[in-house]
Design an enzyme around this catalytic site. Structure first.
Site, short mmCIF file in Angstrom:
data_model
loop_
_atom_site.label_atom_id
_atom_site.label_comp_id
_atom_site.label_asym_id
_atom_site.label_seq_id
_atom_site.Cartn_x
_atom_site.Cartn_y
_atom_site.Cartn_z
N ASN A 107 0.88 -1.17 0.00
CA ASN A 107 0.00 0.00 0.00
C ASN A 107 0.92 1.22 0.00
O ASN A 107 1.54 1.54 1.02
CB ASN A 107 -0.91 -0.01 1.23
N GLU B 191 -3.97 1.91 -2.86
CA GLU B 191 -4.04 3.35 -2.61
C GLU B 191 -3.11 4.14 -3.55
O GLU B 191 -2.36 4.99 -3.12
CB GLU B 191 -3.75 3.69 -1.14
N ASP C 1 -3.82 -4.97 1.14
CA ASP C 1 -4.12 -4.34 2.42
C ASP C 1 -5.51 -4.79 2.83
O ASP C 1 -6.51 -4.32 2.30
CB ASP C 1 -4.04 -2.81 2.28
N ASN D 80 -6.86 -4.53 5.87
CA ASN D 80 -7.46 -3.75 6.95
C ASN D 80 -8.10 -4.63 8.01
O ASN D 80 -9.12 -4.30 8.60
CB ASN D 80 -8.49 -2.75 6.39
N ASP E 201 -1.50 -6.11 6.32
CA ASP E 201 -1.17 -6.40 4.92
C ASP E 201 -0.80 -7.88 4.83
O ASP E 201 0.12 -8.33 5.51
CB ASP E 201 -0.02 -5.52 4.45
N ASP F 89 2.68 4.74 5.05
CA ASP F 89 2.53 4.22 6.41
C ASP F 89 2.50 2.69 6.43
O ASP F 89 2.47 2.09 7.51
CB ASP F 89 1.28 4.79 7.10
N HIS F 90 2.55 2.05 5.24
CA HIS F 90 2.60 0.60 5.14
C HIS F 90 3.97 0.15 4.63
O HIS F 90 4.66 0.88 3.91
CB HIS F 90 1.56 0.09 4.14
#
Length: 259
Positions: free
Chosen positions: A7, A34, A150, A152, A221, A250-251
């Site tokens: 991501n 994303e 991802d 989530n 992830d 941030d991943h």
């Protein structure tokens, strides 16, 4: 064969980092989430110059997914067939494989869900139901299949830095974890958990509160491989190095190796 998911949280911002990462990690297939780009803005020429065939499915500002492969992918599917959705969240393609002839690669950016009880949580549950029904069909057609992205979702408390503080919060609800287990019951396995892993193996850290420096993160992830591919899985790792970059996603990327 190496496959990965990342991501990137805005491909326009992270493209130089992606190019550097691919140069250092020449994986055979990579799914991105994303990308946050409309299709006309996707940097396919840059990626093709780096040796990757590209398939992409985007929208303005939010979501967006892509599939990068060393060899051309075929039988491309965008989003879940039969599930009406105006968000760009899924891309699938069939990738050549030296041993099995081909591997079905599905990349997904699972809905966040915002909060239990919200409309966005209801959308997440409906999306997961549709994904599960479609995957059952995909596995019947493509026994050598990899689902990654991802999610989530934290599968268990071992995937959360603070299980007490996150209990029943988004990513950690019983409903989400039940869906994750139902995906496994279709005939998939969490490749990361096939191996002994370092403690606190997160793939996401909030930008706030020095979360990465404190290693306060979540493992959301994932790479799920079909039972038919499980014997070939020789490694699965999270590459934390890109999270140390200036202006990082941030991943962190997750990589699986098929022997």
């Amino acid at each position: 064969m190496k496959l990965a998911t990342w991501n990137v949280n805005s491909l326009s911002v992270r493209l130089p980092q992606l190019m550097d990462w691919l140069a250092a990690n020449p994986v055979d297939a990579l799914v991105l989430q994303e990308t946050k780009l409309t299709d006309d803005k996707f940097p396919h020429a840059d990626l093709e110059a780096a040796g990757y065939h590209t398939q992409w499915f985007g929208q303005k500002t939010y979501n967006g997914v892509a599939l990068l492969t060393r060899e051309p992918s075929t039988d491309i599917v965008k989003n879940i067939p039969g599930f009406e959705d105006d968000q760009a969240r899924v891309i699938a393609g069939t990738v050549p494989h030296a041993v099995h002839g081909q591997v079905r690669v599905i990349g997904g950016y699972f809905p966040n869900g915002q909060a239990p009880g919200s409309d966005k949580f209801a959308y997440k549950m409906a999306w997961l139901d549709a994904l599960q029904a479609w995957l059952k069909d995909e596995l019947s057609r493509h026994p050598h299949l990899v689902l990654m992205g991802d999610f989530n979702i934290t599968p268990t408390d071992d995937d959360v830095y603070d299980p007490v503080g996150w209990k029943d919060q988004i990513h950690c609800t019983v409903e989400e974890r039940t869906h994750f287990q139902q995906l496994l019951q279709l005939g998939l396995v969490d490749a990361f958990r096939l191996f002994d892993q370092p403690p606190k193996p997160w793939s996401w850290w909030d930008y706030r509160n020095l979360a990465f420096r404190k290693n306060q993160g979540l493992r959301i992830d994932h790479i799920l491989v079909s039972d038919a591919l499980k014997p070939q899985v020789s490694a699965c790792v999270i590459d934390k190095a890109p999270r140390k970059n200036e202006r990082p996603s941030d991943h962190a990327p997750v990589i699986v190796t098929l022997a």
